[in-house]
Write an enzyme that holds these catalytic residues in place. Sequence first.
Site, PDB file in Angstrom:
ATOM      1  N   ALA A  91      -9.124  -7.871   8.195  1.00 18.70           N
ATOM      2  CA  ALA A  91      -8.142  -7.714   9.489  1.00 18.70           C
ATOM      3  C   ALA A  91      -8.899  -6.925  10.417  1.00 18.70           C
ATOM      4  O   ALA A  91      -8.584  -7.259  11.879  1.00 18.70           O
ATOM      5  CB  ALA A  91      -7.023  -7.000   8.710  1.00 18.70           C
ATOM      6  N   HIS A 150       5.256  -0.659  -3.087  1.00 23.12           N
ATOM      7  CA  HIS A 150       5.032   0.260  -4.148  1.00 23.12           C
ATOM      8  C   HIS A 150       5.160   1.655  -3.818  1.00 23.12           C
ATOM      9  O   HIS A 150       4.781   2.307  -4.592  1.00 23.12           O
ATOM     10  CB  HIS A 150       3.642  -0.196  -4.566  1.00 23.12           C
ATOM     11  CG  HIS A 150       3.604  -1.574  -5.007  1.00 23.12           C
ATOM     12  ND1 HIS A 150       2.511  -2.609  -4.781  1.00 23.12           N
ATOM     13  CD2 HIS A 150       4.434  -2.440  -5.611  1.00 23.12           C
ATOM     14  CE1 HIS A 150       2.591  -3.590  -5.213  1.00 23.12           C
ATOM     15  NE2 HIS A 150       4.081  -3.630  -5.710  1.00 23.12           N
ATOM     16  N   CYS A 158      12.220  20.348  -8.569  1.00 20.44           N
ATOM     17  CA  CYS A 158      13.363  19.830  -7.402  1.00 20.44           C
ATOM     18  C   CYS A 158      14.281  21.139  -7.122  1.00 20.44           C
ATOM     19  O   CYS A 158      14.629  21.766  -7.942  1.00 20.44           O
ATOM     20  CB  CYS A 158      14.214  18.856  -8.225  1.00 20.44           C
ATOM     21  SG  CYS A 158      15.661  18.360  -7.375  1.00 20.44           S
ATOM     22  N   PRO A 196     -11.265 -11.825   2.911  1.00 24.62           N
ATOM     23  CA  PRO A 196     -12.716 -12.152   2.588  1.00 24.62           C
ATOM     24  C   PRO A 196     -12.828 -13.256   1.545  1.00 24.62           C
ATOM     25  O   PRO A 196     -13.742 -14.194   1.798  1.00 24.62           O
ATOM     26  CB  PRO A 196     -13.336 -10.989   2.475  1.00 24.62           C
ATOM     27  CG  PRO A 196     -12.508  -9.820   2.879  1.00 24.62           C
ATOM     28  CD  PRO A 196     -11.123 -10.524   2.502  1.00 24.62           C
ATOM     29  N   ASN A 238       0.795  -1.155  -0.008  1.00 29.20           N
ATOM     30  CA  ASN A 238       0.180   0.113   0.076  1.00 29.20           C
ATOM     31  C   ASN A 238       0.473   1.209   0.118  1.00 29.20           C
ATOM     32  O   ASN A 238       1.985   1.310   0.577  1.00 29.20           O
ATOM     33  CB  ASN A 238      -0.683  -0.061   1.284  1.00 29.20           C
ATOM     34  CG  ASN A 238      -1.737  -1.229   1.155  1.00 29.20           C
ATOM     35  OD1 ASN A 238      -2.227  -1.677   0.031  1.00 29.20           O
ATOM     36  ND2 ASN A 238      -2.117  -1.643   2.270  1.00 29.20           N
ATOM     37  N   SER A 293      -4.627  -9.710  -2.953  1.00 27.71           N
ATOM     38  CA  SER A 293      -5.087 -10.590  -4.421  1.00 27.71           C
ATOM     39  C   SER A 293      -3.758 -11.718  -4.709  1.00 27.71           C
ATOM     40  O   SER A 293      -4.270 -12.598  -4.995  1.00 27.71           O
ATOM     41  CB  SER A 293      -5.523  -9.909  -5.325  1.00 27.71           C
ATOM     42  OG  SER A 293      -4.551  -9.281  -5.956  1.00 27.71           O
TER      43      SER A 293
END
Length: 249
Positions: free
Chosen positions: A241, A129, A157, A224, A112, A199
């Site tokens: 969870a 990620h 930047c 689930p 996540n 998944s």
Amino acid sequence: MTRTVTPESLSQAAALIAAADHVCVFSGAGMSAESGIPTFRDALTGLWEKYDPADLATPEAWRRDSDLVWGWYRDRAARLGEVEPNAGHYAVAELGRKKESAGGRVSVITQNVDDLHERAGSTVDAHLHGSLKAPRCEACPHHADPDVALESVRPRCPECGASLRPGVVWFGESLPNLDWLTASQTVAACDLLIIIGTSGVVHPAAGLPMLAAEAGTPIIEVNPEPSALTPLATLYLPTTAAATLPLIL
């Protein structure tokens, strides 16, 4: 392998957790979805409803219209302030404190890009990620402060003048080397892996649980619906969870 959540399966999960010195939690989008963060399978809404998330999360999209992509990720970062960690996040953090006080540890590896684990009190060992709160330069090693992710105009930047980009991994990009190395070593070395809300189809992250399975490490899956990783699970709990982890602990 159990296919229902029973008092016996909860007791088995609790026993596996109690027996482990080093627990690794591997979380996916389903865990954040319980806090109200849409998954990539969900259709976009509002200003973004005409877009496909997969079309915005690519280097090609950034090159094509970096202002558009920055705006989408800016909105996603801003929405993190509208949601809260759920009971599952807090249970993971509490487990970490309990294990640490007993001389053990809990490592958190997540797919996540939000900060809900951290806000609940956990230290995340690897954001596979990337993170919505970690904008970085597209041309040099500079990493910006989290607040920069909320700027409405695409920033530059301060080191080299190139554009800052969202600090996430786009489709077609490699995972961050350090995070991948940390995740691989952690999963291979733990003595219990808890998979939550993933998944199991997004690679290479989905291959991590195989490292635990090959080492003979017990695996608990909390999801689930069965996933591509369910065949690896020692214990499968078909639930969420937030609903289950507080009960187990």
